[in-house]
Design an enzyme around this catalytic site. Structure first.
Site, PDB file in Angstrom:
ATOM      1  CE  LYS A 149      17.116   5.123  -1.611  1.00 36.66           C
ATOM      2  NZ  LYS A 149      18.195   4.674  -0.681  1.00 36.66           N
ATOM      3  N   GLY A 202      10.861  -3.079  -1.612  1.00 38.88           N
ATOM      4  CA  GLY A 202      11.081  -2.789  -0.203  1.00 38.88           C
ATOM      5  C   GLY A 202       9.856  -3.143   0.617  1.00 38.88           C
ATOM      6  CB  THR A 204       3.850  -3.625   2.646  1.00 38.24           C
ATOM      7  OG1 THR A 204       4.157  -4.921   2.119  1.00 38.24           O
ATOM      8  CG2 THR A 204       2.439  -3.253   2.250  1.00 38.24           C
ATOM      9  CB  VAL A 206       8.699   2.284   2.219  1.00 33.28           C
ATOM     10  CG1 VAL A 206       9.340   3.299   1.276  1.00 33.28           C
ATOM     11  CG2 VAL A 206       9.256   2.452   3.627  1.00 33.28           C
ATOM     12  CD  GLU A 224       9.636  -8.171  -4.494  1.00 31.70           C
ATOM     13  OE1 GLU A 224       8.922  -8.467  -3.496  1.00 31.70           O
ATOM     14  OE2 GLU A 224      10.864  -8.202  -4.502  1.00 31.70           O
ATOM     15  CB  CYS A 258      10.174 -10.343  -0.137  1.00 33.15           C
ATOM     16  SG  CYS A 258      10.965 -10.333  -1.748  1.00 33.15           S
ATOM     17  CD  GLU A 351       8.530  -9.424   4.508  1.00 35.61           C
ATOM     18  OE1 GLU A 351       8.985 -10.076   3.558  1.00 35.61           O
ATOM     19  OE2 GLU A 351       8.227  -8.216   4.422  1.00 35.61           O
TER      20      GLU A 351
END
Length: 455
Positions: A149, A202, A204, A206, A224, A258, A351
């Site tokens: 996806k 994606g 943290t 989610v 990750e 990231c 972030e």
């Protein structure tokens, strides 16, 4: 799909609903039995052909990414090349998934690495091509089928990669790309009993939701997630080189990375000099039309994201200096350097995922490690020093999955990649990545003579 540099529509992609997602997963499950049965040599050959197809289409893939994601053309070429290289690297894995022979009494004990089945990969919008390949290449090499996806904002290169897989001869339904909403397609990957593993990159927030869903189903997951990486500069370092390279470590891909070194920690005795050297380096960052070969930084991905980044830099922020960015259409934001004094300032804790960096002083080695570790994240980081012993001590002391000394390297497809703490779970890339898409099966074969009398 909107071009972030022009705000013009470049394509329309229809998202799948739950029923269509289930149908695709069923096709993938059916294809698994034949894909795993393909001999290792033939599977390797098909993956090499896939890599060759990506290489032949590299410029087209790059142009698609520039239009869809706003990446600079030089970055987009590298990203397409990385997808090619990852495929080529893992094309060598099918023939090297070697088990063990373990000494036992009265028999032979051997292990096999069995593929899991259908792997669901959920890919972010910041590096659509490379991160997709980090999931699907080792999974396919290990004998799994893949449903992927892409992010809702950036599906175009993933859809093209699926076409190239078919052109290269991969059997139908072995690798499928399913565009759609995360709450529909991604959630179905997590919930569906025929999806054997999830690979998610994606946020943290989610990632926690994905992990919770997988835990309820005893489904393995690789995560990750976010980062708030430190770039630690000691006074004995080559300050000119450290300052000259710091902008690329945080402003590359407009800070939407990231691994971005969004906290620069500088030994106090070198702090003022470092800022003097950093200012011209930041002013020199070329922020312009990403199709321009000279462009070093493009726009942010969307207007919503631009507003989010801007919220971290209100009017009363402690701004040391800013670079330049275009006016007019496009989701532009200038490279921005902050000098916050409050250690609890949100720019040091959260972030930002944009071209904003904070520079703070530290007193000594222990203080540097303390500040670097004062974060819920631990993905990447850099250490600048001429002292090899210090480099090793600080590297061992910083709680991070990927560190580089006198450089800003984070990712090589032949070395492991992943984070500590809230930056994730598990590792991608490197020689062992295909094993994360297998289960180890142990088989004992008795060689003991039967004592039963023969008739």
């Amino acid at each position: 799909m909107i071009n972030p540099a022009t705000e013009q529509v470049v394509a329309t992609v229809e998202g799948l609903d739950e029923a269509a997602t289930d149908e695709a997963i069923a096709r993938s499950r059916k294809a698994f039995s034949s894909w795993r049965a393909i001999s290792p040599g033939d599977r390797a050959r098909l993956l090499r052909r896939f890599a060759d197809a990506v290489d032949a289409d590299r410029e087209n893939l790059a142009r698609i990414e520039v239009a869809n994601s706003g990446h600079t053309i030089t970055n987009a070429r590298w990203e397409a090349g990385n997808a090619r290289d990852v495929l080529a690297y893992y094309a060598g894995a099918p023939e090297r998934l070697i088990g063990q022979q373990i000494p036992v009494a009265d028999g032979i004990d051997v292990t096999f690495h069995e593929p899991l089945g259908v792997v669901g990969a959920i890919v972010p919008w910041n590096f659509p091509m490379p991160i997709a390949s980090w999931a699907f290449a080792p999974a396919l090499a290990a004998g799994n089928t893949v449903v992927l996806k892409p992010a809702e904002l950036t599906p175009l290169t993933a859809l093209r990669l699926a076409e190239l897989a078919l052109d290269a001869g991969l059997p139908e339904h072995v690798f499928q790309v399913l565009p759609g909403r995360g709450s529909v397609v991604g959630q179905r990957f997590v919930d569906h009993p025929d999806v054997a593993k999830i690979v998610f990159t994606g946020s943290t927030e989610v990632g926690r939701q994905v992990m919770t869903g997988c835990a309820a189903r005893i489904k393995p997951v690789t995560l990750e997630l976010g980062g708030k990486s430190a770039n630690v500069v000691f006074a004995d370092a080559d300050l000119a080189q450290a300052a000259a390279t710091a902008p690329s470590a945080v402003f590359d891909n407009a800070g939407q990375d990231c691994c971005a070194r969004s906290r620069i920690l500088v030994e106090r005795s070198a702090y003022d000099r470092f800022l003097e050297l950093l200012e011209p380096a930041v002013n020199g960052v070329v922020v312009t039309d990403p199709t321009d070969e000279a462009s070093e930084m493009g726009p942010l991905i969307s207007e919503q994201h631009r507003q989010r980044v801007a919220a971290f830099v209100p009017d009363d922020s402690q701004v040391a200096f800013r670079g330049k960015a275009p006016d007019g259409a496009g989701y532009w934001f200038p490279p921005t350097v902050l000098t916050p004094t409050d250690p609890n300032d949100r720019v040091l804790r959260e972030e930002i995922f944009g071209p904003v960096v904070s520079v703070v002083p530290f007193e000594d080695e222990a203080d540097a490690v303390r500040i670097a570790n004062d974060s819920p994240f631990g993905l990447s980081g850099s250490i600048w020093t001429r002292d090899l012993g210090r480099a090793l001590r600080v590297s061992r002391g910083i709680e991070s999955g990927n560190l580089s000394v006198n450089s800003h390297s984070s990712v090589r497809y032949w070395t492991p990649f992943g984070g500590f703490k809230s930056s994730g779970l598990g590792r991608e890339l490197g020689p062992d990545a295909p094993l994360a898409f297998t289960e180890t099966k142990n088989v004992f074969i008795s060689t003991k003579e039967s004592t039963k009398e023969q008739p």
